[in-house]
Design an enzyme around this catalytic site. Structure first.
Site, PDB file in Angstrom:
ATOM      1  N   ASN A  90      23.584   4.074 -32.396  1.00 13.09           N
ATOM      2  CA  ASN A  90      25.074   4.441 -32.550  1.00 13.09           C
ATOM      3  C   ASN A  90      25.249   4.804 -30.879  1.00 13.09           C
ATOM      4  O   ASN A  90      24.847   5.617 -30.630  1.00 13.09           O
ATOM      5  CB  ASN A  90      25.383   5.419 -33.433  1.00 13.09           C
ATOM      6  CG  ASN A  90      26.593   6.028 -33.293  1.00 13.09           C
ATOM      7  OD1 ASN A  90      27.912   4.862 -32.378  1.00 13.09           O
ATOM      8  ND2 ASN A  90      26.956   6.898 -34.243  1.00 13.09           N
ATOM      9  N   TRP A  91      25.541   3.716 -29.762  1.00  8.21           N
ATOM     10  CA  TRP A  91      25.360   3.958 -29.047  1.00  8.21           C
ATOM     11  C   TRP A  91      27.312   4.309 -28.631  1.00  8.21           C
ATOM     12  O   TRP A  91      27.121   4.570 -27.707  1.00  8.21           O
ATOM     13  CB  TRP A  91      26.029   2.292 -27.864  1.00  8.21           C
ATOM     14  CG  TRP A  91      25.008   1.397 -27.920  1.00  8.21           C
ATOM     15  CD1 TRP A  91      23.563   1.701 -28.370  1.00  8.21           C
ATOM     16  CD2 TRP A  91      24.096   0.322 -28.060  1.00  8.21           C
ATOM     17  NE1 TRP A  91      22.147   1.364 -28.890  1.00  8.21           N
ATOM     18  CE2 TRP A  91      22.929   0.172 -28.299  1.00  8.21           C
ATOM     19  CE3 TRP A  91      25.190  -0.884 -27.458  1.00  8.21           C
ATOM     20  CZ2 TRP A  91      22.808  -0.774 -27.446  1.00  8.21           C
ATOM     21  CZ3 TRP A  91      24.360  -1.668 -27.171  1.00  8.21           C
ATOM     22  CH2 TRP A  91      23.111  -2.229 -27.611  1.00  8.21           C
ATOM     23  N   LYS A  92      27.768   5.307 -29.668  1.00  3.04           N
ATOM     24  CA  LYS A  92      29.103   6.330 -29.141  1.00  3.04           C
ATOM     25  C   LYS A  92      29.879   5.141 -28.216  1.00  3.04           C
ATOM     26  O   LYS A  92      30.050   3.782 -27.387  1.00  3.04           O
ATOM     27  CB  LYS A  92      28.755   6.969 -29.107  1.00  3.04           C
ATOM     28  CG  LYS A  92      27.643   8.096 -30.082  1.00  3.04           C
ATOM     29  CD  LYS A  92      27.580   9.236 -30.177  1.00  3.04           C
ATOM     30  CE  LYS A  92      26.360   9.665 -30.966  1.00  3.04           C
ATOM     31  NZ  LYS A  92      26.251  11.066 -31.575  1.00  3.04           N
TER      32      LYS A  92
ATOM     33  N   HIS B 107      31.388   8.833 -39.430  1.00  5.60           N
ATOM     34  CA  HIS B 107      30.689  10.053 -38.531  1.00  5.60           C
ATOM     35  C   HIS B 107      31.443  10.714 -38.214  1.00  5.60           C
ATOM     36  O   HIS B 107      32.836  10.955 -38.359  1.00  5.60           O
ATOM     37  CB  HIS B 107      30.512   9.195 -36.908  1.00  5.60           C
ATOM     38  CG  HIS B 107      29.022   9.281 -36.494  1.00  5.60           C
ATOM     39  ND1 HIS B 107      29.530  10.457 -35.554  1.00  5.60           N
ATOM     40  CD2 HIS B 107      27.848   9.235 -36.061  1.00  5.60           C
ATOM     41  CE1 HIS B 107      28.115  11.116 -34.955  1.00  5.60           C
ATOM     42  NE2 HIS B 107      27.465   9.833 -35.155  1.00  5.60           N
TER      43      HIS B 107
ATOM     44  N   GLU C 216      31.860  13.008 -35.928  1.00  7.29           N
ATOM     45  CA  GLU C 216      32.518  12.728 -34.615  1.00  7.29           C
ATOM     46  C   GLU C 216      34.266  12.192 -34.701  1.00  7.29           C
ATOM     47  O   GLU C 216      35.092  12.474 -34.293  1.00  7.29           O
ATOM     48  CB  GLU C 216      32.175  11.916 -33.523  1.00  7.29           C
ATOM     49  CG  GLU C 216      31.259  12.490 -33.100  1.00  7.29           C
ATOM     50  CD  GLU C 216      29.824  12.088 -32.393  1.00  7.29           C
ATOM     51  OE1 GLU C 216      30.149  11.008 -31.915  1.00  7.29           O
ATOM     52  OE2 GLU C 216      28.989  12.745 -31.702  1.00  7.29           O
TER      53      GLU C 216
ATOM     54  N   GLU D  19      23.740  13.590 -41.681  1.00 10.97           N
ATOM     55  CA  GLU D  19      23.502  13.636 -39.981  1.00 10.97           C
ATOM     56  C   GLU D  19      24.081  15.537 -39.880  1.00 10.97           C
ATOM     57  O   GLU D  19      25.360  15.500 -40.257  1.00 10.97           O
ATOM     58  CB  GLU D  19      24.711  12.925 -39.894  1.00 10.97           C
ATOM     59  CG  GLU D  19      24.271  11.609 -39.288  1.00 10.97           C
ATOM     60  CD  GLU D  19      24.614  10.824 -37.906  1.00 10.97           C
ATOM     61  OE1 GLU D  19      23.688  10.125 -36.728  1.00 10.97           O
ATOM     62  OE2 GLU D  19      26.304  10.782 -37.542  1.00 10.97           O
TER      63      GLU D  19
ATOM     64  N   GLY E 240      23.418  15.228 -30.746  1.00  6.84           N
ATOM     65  CA  GLY E 240      23.447  15.558 -29.263  1.00  6.84           C
ATOM     66  C   GLY E 240      23.146  17.209 -29.143  1.00  6.84           C
ATOM     67  O   GLY E 240      23.360  17.392 -27.881  1.00  6.84           O
TER      68      GLY E 240
ATOM     69  N   SER F 243      19.305  14.131 -33.388  1.00  5.65           N
ATOM     70  CA  SER F 243      18.445  13.992 -32.275  1.00  5.65           C
ATOM     71  C   SER F 243      16.728  13.988 -32.654  1.00  5.65           C
ATOM     72  O   SER F 243      15.851  14.478 -32.649  1.00  5.65           O
ATOM     73  CB  SER F 243      18.479  15.958 -31.871  1.00  5.65           C
ATOM     74  OG  SER F 243      19.518  16.448 -31.458  1.00  5.65           O
TER      75      SER F 243
ATOM     76  N   GLY G  66      21.363   7.927 -32.119  1.00 11.24           N
ATOM     77  CA  GLY G  66      22.154   8.742 -31.079  1.00 11.24           C
ATOM     78  C   GLY G  66      22.253   8.641 -29.329  1.00 11.24           C
ATOM     79  O   GLY G  66      21.746   7.061 -28.735  1.00 11.24           O
ATOM     80  N   GLY G  67      21.527   8.931 -28.696  1.00 10.28           N
ATOM     81  CA  GLY G  67      21.132   9.571 -27.593  1.00 10.28           C
ATOM     82  C   GLY G  67      19.823   8.520 -27.186  1.00 10.28           C
ATOM     83  O   GLY G  67      19.996   7.885 -26.287  1.00 10.28           O
TER      84      GLY G  67
HETATM   85  P1  13P Z   1      22.078  11.867 -31.469  1.00  9.24           P
HETATM   86  O1  13P Z   1      20.848  11.367 -31.310  1.00  9.24           O
HETATM   87  O2  13P Z   1      22.769  11.707 -29.990  1.00  9.24           O
HETATM   88  O3  13P Z   1      21.915  13.413 -31.600  1.00  9.24           O
HETATM   89  O4  13P Z   1      23.105  11.448 -32.047  1.00  9.24           O
HETATM   90  C1  13P Z   1      22.680  10.846 -33.563  1.00  9.24           C
HETATM   91  C2  13P Z   1      24.060  10.405 -33.938  1.00  9.24           C
HETATM   92  O5  13P Z   1      25.323  11.488 -33.986  1.00  9.24           O
HETATM   93  C3  13P Z   1      24.126   9.096 -34.357  1.00  9.24           C
HETATM   94  O6  13P Z   1      25.487   8.431 -35.185  1.00  9.24           O
END
Ligand code: 13P
Length: 251
Positions: free
Chosen positions: A9-11, A95, A97, A167, A173, A213, A234-235
């Site tokens: 997920n590149w957000k 998600h 967010e 999640e 994050g 993470s 994510g990251g």
């Molecule tokens: P991180 O891997 O950066 O913690 O993010 C997880 C995430 O929200 C994937 O959708």
């Protein structure tokens, strides 16, 4: 048999040039056929070029969100029909967010789930508790209610197009992951809920991803757990080498 899946997920990261660079790196470094199903989810504006650039590779493209309506006066929104028209067959919904920052409710999400499934798109449905829920030991209840109110209304036949993604918000994050045992405990609980409502066959077939993470150095022990079928990253999905290391973390 359920599949192992890793989705990046590149957000809201990567402009056009950065997207192309990351895809270039992924293609260069994807030396062997992955044993997991692999997705990347760029921003809306980069979906089409990502789809075109990844054609012929083992990497599929997902959107990070969509609206439930087909079209109409919804300024700033994108529909499932539009996503499909640029080659996108998978969408991440729910998600944390989107829930926390854009006020997406279970009710809205259930409509989005319906719209995506009506189009025969695949849904990566996200849910997970906040830190306060875990501290008060309400995490199982929160997860149960997110599932019951967001996705448990669907038909049995639709489950073939559903991927679940647990999640925990406190692990996103933050660098703090759920321990493999905490992930397994929750995933087993989730599979049990699916089994109670839809039967064991569907529960055994649905892939349940862990997100929060996940990094190259912890993916293997998390993915080794019986009910963890991969990850939503994510990251660490923003760097090709890290993402592909995670993709190759299944025993
Ligand atoms: P991180 O891997 O950066 O913690 O993010 C997880 C995430 O929200 C994937 O959708």
């Amino acid at each position: 048999m359920r599949k192992n899946i890793v989705a990046g997920n590149w957000k809201m990261n990567n402009d056009l040039a950065e997207t192309q660079e990351l895809i270039g790196d992924l293609k260069l470094q994807l030396v062997k056929e992955p044993t997991a199903e692999v997705y990347v989810a760029p921003s809306f504006v980069n979906l089409y070029n990502t789809f075109q650039s990844l054609k012929g590779t083992a990497i599929k493209v997902a959107a990070q969100n969509m609206h439930f309506a087909e079209n109409g006066a919804y300024t700033g929104e994108v529909s499932g029909k539009m996503l499909q028209s640029v080659g996108v067959q998978t969408v991440i919904l729910g998600h944390s967010e989107r829930r926390a920052l854009f006020n997406e409710t279970d009710e809205m999400l259930s409509k989005k789930v319906n719209a995506a499934l009506m189009h025969e798109m695949k849904v990566i449905f996200c849910f997970g508790e906040e830190l306060k829920d875990r501290k008060s030991e309400g995490h199982f209840e929160v997860v149960k209610s997110q599932l019951e109110n967001g996705i448990f209304h669907i038909d049995r036949a639709a489950w073939k197009n559903v991927i679940l993604a647990y999640e925990p918000v406190w692990a996103i994050g933050t660098g703090e992951t759920a321990s493999p045992e905490q992930a397994q405990e929750m995933h087993e609980f989730i599979r049990g809920l699916v089994s109670d409502k839809f039967g064991e066959e569907i529960a055994e077939d649905v892939s349940i991803l862990y997100g929060g993470s996940v990094k190259p150095d912890n993916a293997r022990e998390i993915f080794a757990k019986a009910d963890v079928d991969g990850g939503l990253i994510g990251g660490a999905s923003l760097k090709a080498i890290d993402f592909l290391t995670i993709v190759n973390s299944f025993d």
